[in-house]
Design a protein around this motif. Sequence first.
Motif, PDB file in Angstrom:
ATOM      1  N   LYS A  51     -56.124 -69.676-119.435  1.00 59.45           N
ATOM      2  CA  LYS A  51     -57.197 -68.702-119.608  1.00 59.45           C
ATOM      3  C   LYS A  51     -57.907 -68.431-118.294  1.00 59.45           C
ATOM      4  O   LYS A  51     -58.248 -67.299-117.972  1.00 59.45           O
ATOM      5  N   SER A  52     -58.133 -69.511-117.562  1.00 51.54           N
ATOM      6  CA  SER A  52     -58.815 -69.382-116.286  1.00 51.54           C
ATOM      7  C   SER A  52     -57.969 -68.562-115.320  1.00 51.54           C
ATOM      8  O   SER A  52     -58.488 -67.716-114.580  1.00 51.54           O
ATOM      9  N   CYS A  53     -56.655 -68.800-115.345  1.00 50.38           N
ATOM     10  CA  CYS A  53     -55.745 -68.049-114.471  1.00 50.38           C
ATOM     11  C   CYS A  53     -55.777 -66.562-114.826  1.00 50.38           C
ATOM     12  O   CYS A  53     -55.838 -65.703-113.949  1.00 50.38           O
ATOM     13  N   ARG A  54     -55.697 -66.311-116.131  1.00 54.15           N
ATOM     14  CA  ARG A  54     -55.697 -64.921-116.563  1.00 54.15           C
ATOM     15  C   ARG A  54     -56.965 -64.212-116.118  1.00 54.15           C
ATOM     16  O   ARG A  54     -56.944 -63.103-115.595  1.00 54.15           O
ATOM     17  N   LEU A  55     -58.092 -64.886-116.327  1.00 50.81           N
ATOM     18  CA  LEU A  55     -59.377 -64.299-115.968  1.00 50.81           C
ATOM     19  C   LEU A  55     -59.456 -64.027-114.474  1.00 50.81           C
ATOM     20  O   LEU A  55     -59.905 -62.966-114.045  1.00 50.81           O
ATOM     21  N   ARG A  56     -58.996 -64.992-113.686  1.00 51.64           N
ATOM     22  CA  ARG A  56     -59.043 -64.832-112.239  1.00 51.64           C
ATOM     23  C   ARG A  56     -58.180 -63.647-111.800  1.00 51.64           C
ATOM     24  O   ARG A  56     -58.561 -62.861-110.941  1.00 51.64           O
ATOM     25  N   TRP A  57     -57.026 -63.560-112.416  1.00 52.09           N
ATOM     26  CA  TRP A  57     -56.117 -62.466-112.056  1.00 52.09           C
ATOM     27  C   TRP A  57     -56.692 -61.124-112.486  1.00 52.09           C
ATOM     28  O   TRP A  57     -56.746 -60.168-111.717  1.00 52.09           O
ATOM     29  N   MET A  58     -57.127 -61.059-113.726  1.00 52.54           N
ATOM     30  CA  MET A  58     -57.589 -59.788-114.269  1.00 52.54           C
ATOM     31  C   MET A  58     -58.867 -59.309-113.579  1.00 52.54           C
ATOM     32  O   MET A  58     -59.049 -58.111-113.371  1.00 52.54           O
ATOM     33  N   ASN A  59     -59.755 -60.215-113.249  1.00 48.06           N
ATOM     34  CA  ASN A  59     -61.056 -59.812-112.733  1.00 48.06           C
ATOM     35  C   ASN A  59     -61.158 -59.826-111.220  1.00 48.06           C
ATOM     36  O   ASN A  59     -62.155 -59.336-110.678  1.00 48.06           O
ATOM     37  N   TYR A  60     -60.185 -60.428-110.538  1.00 47.73           N
ATOM     38  CA  TYR A  60     -60.376 -60.590-109.107  1.00 47.73           C
ATOM     39  C   TYR A  60     -59.125 -60.322-108.274  1.00 47.73           C
ATOM     40  O   TYR A  60     -59.182 -59.612-107.276  1.00 47.73           O
ATOM     41  N   LEU A  61     -57.995 -60.859-108.694  1.00 50.99           N
ATOM     42  CA  LEU A  61     -56.823 -60.814-107.828  1.00 50.99           C
ATOM     43  C   LEU A  61     -55.909 -59.617-108.087  1.00 50.99           C
ATOM     44  O   LEU A  61     -55.107 -59.246-107.237  1.00 50.99           O
ATOM     45  N   ARG A  62     -56.027 -59.052-109.266  1.00 51.54           N
ATOM     46  CA  ARG A  62     -55.180 -57.932-109.653  1.00 51.54           C
ATOM     47  C   ARG A  62     -55.236 -56.813-108.606  1.00 51.54           C
ATOM     48  O   ARG A  62     -56.298 -56.584-108.022  1.00 51.54           O
ATOM     49  N   ASN A 102     -65.684 -57.292-116.952  1.00 44.52           N
ATOM     50  CA  ASN A 102     -66.675 -58.297-116.566  1.00 44.52           C
ATOM     51  C   ASN A 102     -67.648 -57.736-115.534  1.00 44.52           C
ATOM     52  O   ASN A 102     -68.864 -57.932-115.625  1.00 44.52           O
ATOM     53  N   GLU A 103     -67.108 -57.024-114.588  1.00 44.25           N
ATOM     54  CA  GLU A 103     -67.941 -56.474-113.521  1.00 44.25           C
ATOM     55  C   GLU A 103     -68.888 -55.412-114.080  1.00 44.25           C
ATOM     56  O   GLU A 103     -70.071 -55.369-113.717  1.00 44.25           O
ATOM     57  N   ILE A 104     -68.365 -54.587-114.950  1.00 46.28           N
ATOM     58  CA  ILE A 104     -69.199 -53.543-115.554  1.00 46.28           C
ATOM     59  C   ILE A 104     -70.302 -54.171-116.392  1.00 46.28           C
ATOM     60  O   ILE A 104     -71.452 -53.742-116.366  1.00 46.28           O
ATOM     61  N   LYS A 105     -69.910 -55.190-117.116  1.00 47.22           N
ATOM     62  CA  LYS A 105     -70.894 -55.900-117.944  1.00 47.22           C
ATOM     63  C   LYS A 105     -72.008 -56.480-117.071  1.00 47.22           C
ATOM     64  O   LYS A 105     -73.189 -56.322-117.388  1.00 47.22           O
ATOM     65  N   ASN A 106     -71.618 -57.125-115.976  1.00 49.71           N
ATOM     66  CA  ASN A 106     -72.623 -57.675-115.062  1.00 49.71           C
ATOM     67  C   ASN A 106     -73.510 -56.579-114.489  1.00 49.71           C
ATOM     68  O   ASN A 106     -74.730 -56.732-114.412  1.00 49.71           O
ATOM     69  N   HIS A 107     -72.882 -55.497-114.078  1.00 48.18           N
ATOM     70  CA  HIS A 107     -73.632 -54.397-113.472  1.00 48.18           C
ATOM     71  C   HIS A 107     -74.614 -53.807-114.477  1.00 48.18           C
ATOM     72  O   HIS A 107     -75.735 -53.454-114.127  1.00 48.18           O
ATOM     73  N   TRP A 108     -74.162 -53.734-115.702  1.00 46.63           N
ATOM     74  CA  TRP A 108     -75.041 -53.207-116.741  1.00 46.63           C
ATOM     75  C   TRP A 108     -76.271 -54.092-116.898  1.00 46.63           C
ATOM     76  O   TRP A 108     -77.399 -53.624-116.905  1.00 46.63           O
ATOM     77  N   HIS A 109     -76.035 -55.371-117.016  1.00 46.43           N
ATOM     78  CA  HIS A 109     -77.141 -56.288-117.268  1.00 46.43           C
ATOM     79  C   HIS A 109     -78.093 -56.394-116.078  1.00 46.43           C
ATOM     80  O   HIS A 109     -79.283 -56.633-116.253  1.00 46.43           O
ATOM     81  N   THR A 110     -77.554 -56.239-114.876  1.00 41.66           N
ATOM     82  CA  THR A 110     -78.415 -56.440-113.709  1.00 41.66           C
ATOM     83  C   THR A 110     -79.058 -55.150-113.210  1.00 41.66           C
ATOM     84  O   THR A 110     -80.072 -55.199-112.534  1.00 41.66           O
ATOM     85  N   ASN A 111     -78.462 -54.023-113.510  1.00 43.40           N
ATOM     86  CA  ASN A 111     -79.007 -52.768-112.984  1.00 43.40           C
ATOM     87  C   ASN A 111     -79.287 -51.706-114.033  1.00 43.40           C
ATOM     88  O   ASN A 111     -80.409 -51.234-114.175  1.00 43.40           O
ATOM     89  N   LEU A 112     -78.239 -51.363-114.746  1.00 44.75           N
ATOM     90  CA  LEU A 112     -78.333 -50.161-115.573  1.00 44.75           C
ATOM     91  C   LEU A 112     -79.223 -50.332-116.793  1.00 44.75           C
ATOM     92  O   LEU A 112     -79.846 -49.383-117.244  1.00 44.75           O
ATOM     93  N   LYS A 113     -79.278 -51.540-117.305  1.00 45.80           N
ATOM     94  CA  LYS A 113     -80.090 -51.775-118.505  1.00 45.80           C
ATOM     95  C   LYS A 113     -81.554 -51.441-118.234  1.00 45.80           C
ATOM     96  O   LYS A 113     -82.209 -50.778-119.035  1.00 45.80           O
ATOM     97  N   LYS A 114     -81.991 -51.882-117.067  1.00 42.12           N
ATOM     98  CA  LYS A 114     -83.391 -51.606-116.704  1.00 42.12           C
ATOM     99  C   LYS A 114     -83.626 -50.100-116.600  1.00 42.12           C
ATOM    100  O   LYS A 114     -84.621 -49.576-117.091  1.00 42.12           O
ATOM    101  N   ARG A 115     -82.666 -49.450-115.950  1.00 37.95           N
ATOM    102  CA  ARG A 115     -82.829 -48.007-115.761  1.00 37.95           C
ATOM    103  C   ARG A 115     -82.877 -47.281-117.101  1.00 37.95           C
ATOM    104  O   ARG A 115     -83.683 -46.380-117.304  1.00 37.95           O
ATOM    105  N   GLU A 116     -82.000 -47.704-117.985  1.00 37.27           N
ATOM    106  CA  GLU A 116     -81.962 -47.052-119.285  1.00 37.27           C
ATOM    107  C   GLU A 116     -83.263 -47.276-120.049  1.00 37.27           C
ATOM    108  O   GLU A 116     -83.779 -46.385-120.712  1.00 37.27           O
TER     109      GLU A 116
END
Length: 350
Positions: A51-62, A102-116
Amino acid sequence: MVRTPSCDKNGLKKGTWTEEEDRKLTAYVTRYGCWNWRQLPKFAGLSRCGKSCRLRWMNYLRPNIKRGNYSKEEEDTIIKLHESMGNRWSIIAAQLPGRTDNEIKNHWHTNLKKRERQNSSISNEEKHNTNNLAPREKRQKRLKLQPNNCLANQITSQIIDSSPSSSPQPSSSGSSSISKDTAVATSTEAYEETSGNFWTEPFLTDCSFVSSDFLLEQPFMNTEYLSPVLFDEFFCPYGLYEEKLNSNNLSQIIIDSSPSSPQLSSSEFSSITRDTAAATSTNMAADDNVTSSEAYAEISGDFWPQPFSADNSYIPNDFLEPFMETEYLSPVFDEFMCLYGLDGEHEGFN
DNA sequence: AATTCTATCAACCGCCAAGTC
DNA sequence: CGACTTGGCGGTTGATAGAAT
Protein backbone atom coordinates in the motif's frame (compact mmCIF):
# COMPACT_ATOMS: atom_id res chain seq x y z
CA MET A 1 6.87 18.01 6.90
CA VAL A 2 7.98 14.44 6.85
CA ARG A 3 7.48 11.59 9.18
CA THR A 4 10.31 10.07 11.11
CA PRO A 5 11.11 6.63 9.75
CA SER A 6 9.96 3.81 11.94
CA CYS A 7 9.08 0.16 11.61
CA ASP A 8 5.80 -1.57 12.18
CA LYS A 9 5.42 -4.86 14.01
CA ASN A 10 6.23 -6.84 10.86
CA GLY A 11 9.52 -5.04 10.38
CA LEU A 12 8.20 -3.07 7.44
CA LYS A 13 9.50 0.43 7.19
CA LYS A 14 7.18 3.36 7.66
CA GLY A 15 7.49 7.08 7.33
CA THR A 16 9.51 9.14 4.92
CA TRP A 17 10.74 7.55 1.75
CA THR A 18 14.46 7.79 1.10
CA GLU A 19 15.99 8.55 -2.28
CA GLU A 20 17.27 4.99 -2.44
CA GLU A 21 13.77 3.61 -1.90
CA ASP A 22 12.38 5.98 -4.51
CA ARG A 23 15.01 4.82 -6.96
CA LYS A 24 14.24 1.17 -6.33
CA LEU A 25 10.51 1.65 -6.67
CA THR A 26 10.77 3.80 -9.76
CA ALA A 27 13.20 1.41 -11.40
CA TYR A 28 11.02 -1.58 -10.71
CA VAL A 29 7.68 -0.08 -11.70
CA THR A 30 9.12 1.58 -14.77
CA ARG A 31 10.62 -1.66 -15.95
CA TYR A 32 8.09 -4.24 -14.86
CA GLY A 33 4.92 -2.37 -14.04
CA CYS A 34 2.82 -2.86 -10.95
CA TRP A 35 1.57 -6.37 -11.54
CA ASN A 36 0.73 -6.80 -7.87
CA TRP A 37 1.29 -4.06 -5.33
CA ARG A 38 1.32 -6.43 -2.41
CA GLN A 39 4.05 -8.62 -3.88
CA LEU A 40 5.93 -5.79 -5.53
CA PRO A 41 8.05 -4.60 -2.58
CA LYS A 42 9.50 -8.07 -2.16
CA PHE A 43 10.77 -8.14 -5.72
CA ALA A 44 11.76 -4.48 -5.77
CA GLY A 45 13.89 -4.98 -2.67
CA LEU A 46 11.83 -2.70 -0.49
CA SER A 47 10.87 -3.17 3.15
CA ARG A 48 7.55 -1.46 2.68
CA CYS A 49 4.01 -2.62 2.52
CA GLY A 50 2.42 -2.70 -0.92
CA LYS A 51 0.00 0.00 0.00
CA SER A 52 2.80 2.34 0.90
CA CYS A 53 4.53 1.60 -2.41
CA ARG A 54 1.37 2.23 -4.36
CA LEU A 55 0.75 5.50 -2.57
CA ARG A 56 4.30 6.67 -3.11
CA TRP A 57 4.13 5.83 -6.78
CA MET A 58 0.70 7.28 -7.39
CA ASN A 59 1.23 10.49 -5.45
CA TYR A 60 4.88 11.24 -6.01
CA LEU A 61 6.93 9.11 -8.37
CA ARG A 62 4.48 8.56 -11.21
CA PRO A 63 5.42 10.31 -14.47
CA ASN A 64 3.84 13.66 -15.35
CA ILE A 65 3.01 14.57 -11.80
CA LYS A 66 2.61 18.31 -11.67
CA ARG A 67 3.94 19.91 -8.54
CA GLY A 68 4.02 23.44 -7.27
CA ASN A 69 1.56 26.28 -7.39
CA TYR A 70 -1.94 25.89 -8.69
CA SER A 71 -3.11 28.09 -11.52
CA LYS A 72 -6.27 30.10 -11.15
CA GLU A 73 -7.96 27.82 -13.67
CA GLU A 74 -7.04 24.78 -11.64
CA GLU A 75 -8.33 26.32 -8.45
CA ASP A 76 -11.56 27.40 -10.10
CA THR A 77 -12.02 23.89 -11.42
CA ILE A 78 -11.49 22.39 -7.99
CA ILE A 79 -13.92 24.79 -6.39
CA LYS A 80 -16.54 24.22 -9.07
CA LEU A 81 -16.24 20.46 -8.92
CA HIS A 82 -16.22 20.42 -5.15
CA GLU A 83 -19.41 22.44 -5.13
CA SER A 84 -21.11 19.89 -7.31
CA MET A 85 -19.60 16.68 -5.98
CA GLY A 86 -18.22 17.25 -2.54
CA ASN A 87 -15.10 15.44 -1.40
CA ARG A 88 -14.82 13.09 -4.34
CA TRP A 89 -11.19 13.89 -4.76
CA SER A 90 -10.33 11.13 -7.18
CA ILE A 91 -12.98 12.32 -9.62
CA ILE A 92 -11.86 15.90 -9.22
CA ALA A 93 -8.25 14.85 -9.74
CA ALA A 94 -9.21 13.08 -12.94
CA GLN A 95 -10.17 16.48 -14.38
CA LEU A 96 -6.82 18.02 -13.46
CA PRO A 97 -4.04 16.30 -15.37
CA GLY A 98 -0.92 15.87 -13.31
CA ARG A 99 -2.56 16.54 -9.97
CA THR A 100 -3.18 13.77 -7.49
CA ASP A 101 -6.23 13.36 -5.33
CA ASN A 102 -4.09 13.63 -2.22
CA GLU A 103 -2.53 16.86 -3.35
CA ILE A 104 -5.86 18.36 -4.32
CA LYS A 105 -7.33 17.31 -1.02
CA ASN A 106 -4.46 18.96 0.85
CA HIS A 107 -4.73 22.10 -1.24
CA TRP A 108 -8.42 22.26 -0.58
CA HIS A 109 -8.05 21.97 3.15
CA THR A 110 -5.19 24.43 3.39
CA ASN A 111 -6.28 27.08 0.91
CA LEU A 112 -9.50 26.75 -0.96
CA LYS A 113 -11.77 25.87 1.94
CA LYS A 114 -11.06 29.18 3.58
CA ARG A 115 -11.66 31.05 0.37
CA GLU A 116 -14.94 29.31 -0.21
CA ARG A 117 -16.04 30.09 3.32
CA GLN A 118 -15.29 33.74 2.71
CA ASN A 119 -17.09 33.82 -0.61
CA SER A 120 -20.22 32.02 0.32
CA SER A 121 -22.18 31.29 3.42
CA ILE A 122 -23.35 27.76 3.64
CA SER A 123 -27.10 27.92 3.77
CA ASN A 124 -27.96 24.65 2.19
CA GLU A 125 -29.64 22.47 4.80
CA GLU A 126 -28.48 19.33 3.04
CA LYS A 127 -24.88 20.46 3.17
CA HIS A 128 -25.24 21.34 6.81
CA ASN A 129 -26.63 17.97 7.68
CA THR A 130 -24.02 16.19 5.65
CA ASN A 131 -21.18 18.05 7.31
CA ASN A 132 -22.42 16.99 10.70
CA LEU A 133 -22.42 13.32 9.85
CA ALA A 134 -19.74 10.94 11.02
CA PRO A 135 -17.25 10.04 8.26
CA ARG A 136 -18.78 6.61 7.81
CA GLU A 137 -22.28 8.01 7.50
CA LYS A 138 -21.04 10.61 5.06
CA ARG A 139 -19.51 7.92 2.94
CA GLN A 140 -22.67 5.84 2.98
CA LYS A 141 -24.73 8.88 2.11
CA ARG A 142 -22.37 9.79 -0.68
CA LEU A 143 -22.51 6.32 -2.15
CA LYS A 144 -26.28 6.29 -2.09
CA LEU A 145 -26.49 9.80 -3.51
CA GLN A 146 -27.85 9.97 -7.04
CA PRO A 147 -26.02 12.84 -8.66
CA ASN A 148 -28.58 15.37 -9.83
CA ASN A 149 -26.09 17.94 -10.87
CA CYS A 150 -25.46 18.19 -14.59
CA LEU A 151 -21.75 18.78 -14.24
CA ALA A 152 -21.35 15.92 -11.83
CA ASN A 153 -23.31 13.62 -14.10
CA GLN A 154 -21.33 14.66 -17.11
CA ILE A 155 -17.97 14.08 -15.49
CA THR A 156 -18.94 10.84 -13.83
CA SER A 157 -20.26 9.44 -17.07
CA GLN A 158 -17.12 10.47 -18.90
CA ILE A 159 -15.02 8.57 -16.43
CA ILE A 160 -17.26 5.55 -16.43
CA ASP A 161 -17.20 5.50 -20.21
CA SER A 162 -13.48 5.02 -20.18
CA SER A 163 -13.41 2.68 -17.25
CA PRO A 164 -12.63 -0.98 -17.63
CA SER A 165 -15.88 -2.16 -16.15
CA SER A 166 -18.15 -0.45 -18.63
CA SER A 167 -16.24 -1.24 -21.75
CA PRO A 168 -15.24 -4.68 -22.83
CA GLN A 169 -11.72 -4.61 -21.49
CA PRO A 170 -9.44 -6.94 -19.66
CA SER A 171 -9.65 -7.01 -15.91
CA SER A 172 -10.12 -3.78 -14.12
CA SER A 173 -7.13 -4.08 -11.88
CA GLY A 174 -5.03 -6.17 -14.18
CA SER A 175 -5.55 -4.31 -17.36
CA SER A 176 -5.41 -0.88 -15.91
CA SER A 177 -2.10 -1.56 -14.32
CA ILE A 178 -0.83 -3.27 -17.42
CA SER A 179 -1.89 -0.52 -19.75
CA LYS A 180 -0.69 2.31 -17.59
CA ASP A 181 2.57 0.71 -16.68
CA THR A 182 3.22 -0.66 -20.07
CA ALA A 183 3.19 2.88 -21.30
CA VAL A 184 5.55 3.88 -18.54
CA ALA A 185 7.87 1.09 -19.48
CA THR A 186 7.98 2.10 -23.11
CA SER A 187 10.61 4.42 -24.49
CA THR A 188 10.04 8.10 -23.94
CA GLU A 189 8.78 8.75 -27.43
CA ALA A 190 6.44 5.83 -27.38
CA TYR A 191 5.27 6.79 -23.95
CA GLU A 192 4.38 10.25 -25.05
CA GLU A 193 2.54 8.81 -27.97
CA THR A 194 0.64 6.34 -25.88
CA SER A 195 0.03 8.59 -22.94
CA GLY A 196 -1.73 11.64 -24.35
CA ASN A 197 -4.66 11.74 -22.02
CA PHE A 198 -3.29 8.53 -20.69
CA TRP A 199 -4.37 8.77 -17.11
CA THR A 200 -7.92 9.58 -17.97
CA GLU A 201 -8.09 7.45 -21.10
CA PRO A 202 -6.05 4.45 -20.14
CA PHE A 203 -7.35 2.10 -22.80
CA LEU A 204 -6.67 4.01 -25.95
CA THR A 205 -3.09 2.92 -26.42
CA ASP A 206 -1.95 3.57 -29.95
CA CYS A 207 0.55 1.04 -31.16
CA SER A 208 0.52 2.11 -34.76
CA PHE A 209 4.20 2.96 -34.54
CA VAL A 210 5.05 -0.66 -35.26
CA SER A 211 4.02 -2.36 -38.43
CA SER A 212 2.29 -5.69 -38.17
CA ASP A 213 3.91 -6.74 -41.44
CA PHE A 214 7.26 -6.22 -39.86
CA LEU A 215 6.42 -8.41 -36.91
CA LEU A 216 4.92 -11.14 -39.03
CA GLU A 217 8.14 -11.30 -41.00
CA GLN A 218 10.21 -11.99 -37.93
CA PRO A 219 11.67 -15.45 -37.51
CA PHE A 220 9.99 -16.04 -34.21
CA MET A 221 6.62 -16.02 -35.90
CA ASN A 222 7.56 -19.35 -37.41
CA THR A 223 9.10 -20.83 -34.35
CA GLU A 224 7.58 -23.43 -32.16
CA TYR A 225 8.83 -21.68 -29.09
CA LEU A 226 6.22 -19.72 -27.31
CA SER A 227 6.55 -17.86 -24.08
CA PRO A 228 3.64 -18.59 -21.80
CA VAL A 229 2.63 -15.07 -21.06
CA LEU A 230 5.01 -12.42 -22.22
CA PHE A 231 4.93 -13.59 -25.78
CA ASP A 232 1.21 -13.09 -25.73
CA GLU A 233 1.55 -9.70 -24.14
CA PHE A 234 4.25 -8.86 -26.62
CA PHE A 235 1.87 -9.41 -29.50
CA CYS A 236 -1.13 -8.12 -27.71
CA PRO A 237 -0.82 -4.49 -28.78
CA TYR A 238 -0.37 -5.42 -32.39
CA GLY A 239 -3.45 -7.57 -32.76
CA LEU A 240 -1.35 -10.49 -33.90
CA TYR A 241 -2.62 -13.08 -31.51
CA GLU A 242 -4.61 -15.05 -33.98
CA GLU A 243 -1.79 -15.23 -36.50
CA LYS A 244 0.64 -16.40 -33.88
CA LEU A 245 -1.69 -18.85 -32.29
CA ASN A 246 -2.73 -20.34 -35.59
CA SER A 247 0.89 -20.70 -36.59
CA ASN A 248 1.37 -22.78 -33.49
CA ASN A 249 -1.70 -24.91 -34.06
CA LEU A 250 -3.27 -23.40 -31.02
CA SER A 251 -6.35 -22.30 -32.83
CA GLN A 252 -8.54 -23.45 -29.98
CA ILE A 253 -7.34 -20.43 -28.13
CA ILE A 254 -8.63 -17.50 -30.07
CA ILE A 255 -7.80 -14.40 -28.22
CA ASP A 256 -7.14 -10.85 -28.99
CA SER A 257 -6.29 -8.79 -26.00
CA SER A 258 -5.19 -5.72 -27.85
CA PRO A 259 -6.22 -2.59 -26.04
CA SER A 260 -8.48 -1.44 -28.85
CA SER A 261 -10.24 -4.75 -29.36
CA PRO A 262 -12.98 -6.59 -27.51
CA GLN A 263 -11.44 -7.56 -24.24
CA LEU A 264 -11.29 -10.37 -21.77
CA SER A 265 -11.97 -10.34 -18.09
CA SER A 266 -8.96 -10.88 -15.91
CA SER A 267 -10.08 -14.38 -15.05
CA GLU A 268 -10.54 -15.18 -18.73
CA PHE A 269 -7.17 -13.69 -19.52
CA SER A 270 -5.32 -15.58 -16.81
CA SER A 271 -7.01 -18.85 -17.69
CA ILE A 272 -6.12 -18.35 -21.32
CA THR A 273 -2.52 -17.57 -20.55
CA ARG A 274 -2.41 -20.63 -18.33
CA ASP A 275 -3.92 -22.64 -21.16
CA THR A 276 -1.33 -21.22 -23.49
CA ALA A 277 1.36 -22.38 -21.10
CA ALA A 278 -0.24 -25.78 -20.93
CA ALA A 279 -0.40 -26.05 -24.69
CA THR A 280 3.17 -24.86 -24.96
CA SER A 281 4.27 -27.36 -22.39
CA THR A 282 2.77 -30.11 -24.51
CA ASN A 283 5.00 -29.03 -27.40
CA MET A 284 7.96 -28.86 -25.07
CA ALA A 285 7.27 -32.27 -23.67
CA ALA A 286 7.36 -33.74 -27.14
CA ASP A 287 10.69 -32.10 -27.87
CA ASP A 288 12.49 -32.42 -24.60
CA ASN A 289 11.47 -35.80 -23.33
CA VAL A 290 9.88 -34.36 -20.26
CA THR A 291 6.34 -34.85 -19.08
CA SER A 292 3.88 -32.16 -20.00
CA SER A 293 3.27 -31.49 -16.33
CA GLU A 294 6.99 -30.96 -15.78
CA ALA A 295 7.12 -28.68 -18.76
CA TYR A 296 4.06 -26.86 -17.59
CA ALA A 297 5.57 -26.43 -14.16
CA GLU A 298 8.71 -25.10 -15.75
CA ILE A 299 6.80 -22.56 -17.72
CA SER A 300 4.05 -21.53 -15.44
CA GLY A 301 5.52 -22.55 -12.07
CA ASP A 302 5.99 -19.38 -10.13
CA PHE A 303 5.41 -17.28 -13.15
CA TRP A 304 2.63 -15.14 -11.81
CA PRO A 305 4.08 -14.36 -8.42
CA GLN A 306 7.66 -14.29 -9.73
CA PRO A 307 7.30 -13.33 -13.36
CA PHE A 308 10.97 -12.85 -14.06
CA SER A 309 12.52 -15.83 -12.37
CA ALA A 310 11.14 -18.50 -14.68
CA ASP A 311 13.68 -20.81 -16.17
CA ASN A 312 13.40 -20.33 -19.89
CA SER A 313 16.64 -21.96 -20.85
CA TYR A 314 14.77 -23.97 -23.44
CA ILE A 315 14.65 -20.86 -25.58
CA PRO A 316 17.81 -20.65 -27.67
CA ASN A 317 19.53 -17.32 -27.34
CA ASP A 318 20.08 -16.90 -31.06
CA PHE A 319 16.36 -17.21 -31.57
CA LEU A 320 15.79 -13.57 -30.84
CA GLU A 321 18.93 -12.13 -32.29
CA PRO A 322 17.42 -10.86 -35.57
CA PHE A 323 14.70 -9.16 -33.67
CA MET A 324 17.18 -7.40 -31.45
CA GLU A 325 18.48 -5.51 -34.44
CA THR A 326 15.20 -3.79 -35.00
CA GLU A 327 14.45 -0.27 -33.98
CA TYR A 328 10.96 -1.20 -32.93
CA LEU A 329 10.38 -1.59 -29.27
CA SER A 330 7.37 -3.29 -27.87
CA PRO A 331 5.85 -1.93 -24.67
CA VAL A 332 6.92 -5.16 -23.01
CA PHE A 333 10.15 -5.56 -24.95
CA ASP A 334 12.27 -5.27 -21.83
CA GLU A 335 10.25 -7.89 -20.02
CA PHE A 336 10.35 -10.10 -23.04
CA MET A 337 14.12 -9.88 -23.31
CA CYS A 338 14.61 -10.14 -19.58
CA LEU A 339 12.65 -13.35 -19.49
CA TYR A 340 15.11 -14.88 -21.90
CA GLY A 341 18.16 -13.48 -20.21
CA LEU A 342 18.77 -11.08 -23.07
CA ASP A 343 18.17 -7.89 -21.20
CA GLY A 344 20.97 -5.40 -21.44
CA GLU A 345 21.91 -6.52 -24.91
CA HIS A 346 19.63 -4.04 -26.62
CA GLU A 347 20.28 -0.98 -24.50
CA GLY A 348 21.49 0.95 -27.52
CA PHE A 349 17.93 1.17 -28.76
CA ASN A 350 16.88 3.40 -25.94
C1' DA B 1 17.57 34.65 20.45
C1' DA B 2 14.13 31.71 22.27
C1' DT B 3 9.63 30.16 22.33
C1' DT B 4 5.05 29.45 20.61
C1' DC B 5 1.81 29.16 16.98
C1' DT B 6 0.25 28.07 12.36
C1' DA B 7 0.42 26.16 7.77
C1' DT B 8 1.78 22.59 4.97
C1' DC B 9 1.71 18.09 2.98
C1' DA B 10 3.58 13.31 2.90
C1' DA B 11 2.08 9.37 4.70
C1' DC B 12 -0.87 6.38 7.46
C1' DC B 13 -5.29 4.26 8.57
C1' DG B 14 -9.66 2.11 8.07
C1' DC B 15 -13.25 1.16 5.12
C1' DC B 16 -15.34 -0.51 0.95
C1' DA B 17 -16.11 -2.59 -3.71
C1' DA B 18 -14.66 -5.74 -6.97
C1' DG B 19 -12.36 -9.72 -8.08
C1' DT B 20 -10.76 -14.35 -7.04
C1' DC B 21 -10.76 -18.83 -4.99
C1' DC C 1 -22.16 -18.50 -1.91
C1' DG C 2 -19.03 -17.12 1.46
C1' DA C 3 -14.26 -16.15 2.70
C1' DC C 4 -10.37 -13.95 1.36
C1' DT C 5 -7.41 -10.66 -1.30
C1' DT C 6 -6.42 -6.53 -3.54
C1' DG C 7 -6.69 -1.86 -5.05
C1' DG C 8 -8.64 2.48 -4.34
C1' DC C 9 -10.65 6.15 -1.70
C1' DG C 10 -11.28 9.75 1.77
C1' DG C 11 -10.30 11.16 6.51
C1' DT C 12 -6.80 12.04 9.57
C1' DT C 13 -2.27 12.44 11.67
C1' DG C 14 2.05 14.38 12.84
C1' DA C 15 6.73 16.22 11.73
C1' DT C 16 8.66 20.24 10.22
C1' DA C 17 9.28 24.94 8.12
C1' DG C 18 8.34 29.44 8.73
C1' DA C 19 5.83 33.26 10.89
C1' DA C 20 4.57 35.63 14.94
C1' DT C 21 5.39 36.96 19.55
